[in-house]
Design an enzyme around this catalytic site. Structure first.
Site, mmCIF file in Angstrom:
data_model
loop_
_atom_site.group_PDB
_atom_site.id
_atom_site.type_symbol
_atom_site.label_atom_id
_atom_site.label_comp_id
_atom_site.label_asym_id
_atom_site.label_seq_id
_atom_site.Cartn_x
_atom_site.Cartn_y
_atom_site.Cartn_z
ATOM 1 N N SER A 122 -2.053 1.222 -2.296
ATOM 2 C CA SER A 122 -0.828 0.573 -2.778
ATOM 3 C C SER A 122 -1.129 -0.669 -3.595
ATOM 4 C CB SER A 122 0.048 0.192 -1.581
ATOM 5 O OG SER A 122 1.137 -0.619 -1.965
ATOM 6 N N TYR A 146 0.438 -4.726 5.597
ATOM 7 C CA TYR A 146 0.371 -3.391 4.997
ATOM 8 C C TYR A 146 -0.718 -3.338 3.929
ATOM 9 C CZ TYR A 146 1.977 0.549 2.074
ATOM 10 O OH TYR A 146 2.061 1.706 1.331
ATOM 11 N N LYS A 150 -4.207 -1.149 3.935
ATOM 12 C CA LYS A 150 -4.539 -0.210 2.863
ATOM 13 C C LYS A 150 -5.897 -0.551 2.234
ATOM 14 C CE LYS A 150 -1.076 2.740 2.487
ATOM 15 N NZ LYS A 150 -1.283 4.209 2.584
#
Length: 323
Positions: A122, A146, A150
């Protein structure tokens, strides 16, 4: 050829599976079996080849091993807990986004032939904010859990690739719009909502200003990138397996301009400091020079994105919402 989609019940997983079913093969090779894996058993899929639908925990090595049987050639690792949910629940984000990736590595290393693995990373794994135009060599400095998960998963997968356990391509997805269905817990959910909800005749809040810029892509283009990554020559990547695909840099105001005046009037300003704090650190644009040289197609403009949503997903979204 056996193919597995982890996260096969999610909206991108479903679209990828439908595309594979429509084409019947990948890179000229027929598909012998497709496995769709998710927390809940994915919906049935009409296809010219056998389809296995499995429910399981991506953080369970045993469950993932069942989803990645001997003979698997390609694994699309799309399973994830989205941004705001990972920020709100650290343990859940770590379990799915990081430990789930470890389970994928464990499953792949047991296969007699290392599979190609397409991992959806991402733009949230980068910092830089609104002023950024990041080159391919930019460092990943995430400002949220997050993005950190990732980035860590990318590194672990890349090392497994270096060691010959799998053959990796990590695609750092832009914000994908327009998502069908309903709003989700992603911090970027509003980017789809400000287009989707007005098309449904519904009001929707805008948590940032109209000058907010975001790096986006359409579901169609994301699936194009997945399929290209599944068959491309990875030798030019070397040990750097991360790709910043050629998305579209656009402001909220430019997106709203693609709506009719009546539709645009349904978007109301409602500042949200929590959402703005998460997405405000994400880069607004990438150079994506390497991806273009590797054959990844660039994203078209907002009118084309809206046209694709109307054609592919508007009717189904209306039905899903009981409209």
């Amino acid at each position: 050829m056996k193919i597995t989609i982890l996260g096969g019940g999610g909206f991108l997983g479903r679209k990828l599976a439908q595309r594979l079913a429509a084409e019947g093969g990948l890179d000229g090779r027929p598909i012998a079996e497709l496995t769709l894996f998710d927390l809940a058993e994915p919906a049935p899929l009409e296809a010219p080849f056998p389809v296995r639908r499995l429910a399981g925990d991506v953080a369970s090595a045993a469950d993932v091993a069942k989803a990645v049987p001997e003979g698997t050639s390609v694994v699309f690792h799309l399973a994830a807990v989205v941004s705001a949910a990972a920020e709100a629940d650290f343990d859940l984000g770590m379990r799915v986004n990081l430990h789930g990736t470890l389970a994928v590595i464990e499953a792949c290393r047991k296969l007699s032939t290392p599979p190609r693995v397409l991992f959806t990373s991402s733009v949230a794994s980068f910092g830089g904010g609104q002023s950024a135009l990041l080159p391919d060599e930019a460092r990943q400095v995430p400002g949220n859990s997050y993005g950190a998960q990732k980035a860590a998963a990318e590194l672990l997968l890349a090392d497994a690739s270096r060691r010959g356990m799998l053959d990796l391509v990590s695609i750092r997805l832009p914000t994908v719009i327009v998502r069908p269905g309903r709003p989700n817990k992603a911090a970027s959910s509003f980017v789809s909502a400000i287009l989707r909800e007005p098309l449904l005749g519904l009001e929707t809040p805008l948590p940032v200003g109209e000058d907010f810029r975001v790096w986006v892509c359409s579901p169609r283009r994301a699936v194009d990138w997945f399929l290209h990554a599944a068959v491309m020559d990875t030798a030019p990547l070397g040990i750097d397996r991360g790709v910043n695909p050629p998305g579209l840099a656009v402001s909220v105001g430019e997106m709203l301009a693609a709506l009719t005046p009546a539709e645009r009037a349904l978007v109301r300003s409602e500042p949200d400091a929590v959402i703005a704090g998460i997405v405000g650190g994400w880069p607004a644009e990438f150079a994506a020079t390497r991806a273009k040289k590797l054959g990844f197609a660039p994203q078209e403009g907002v009118p084309a994105i809206l046209a694709a949503f109307r054609e592919d997903d508007l009717a189904a979204t209306r039905a899903d919402r009981g409209m």
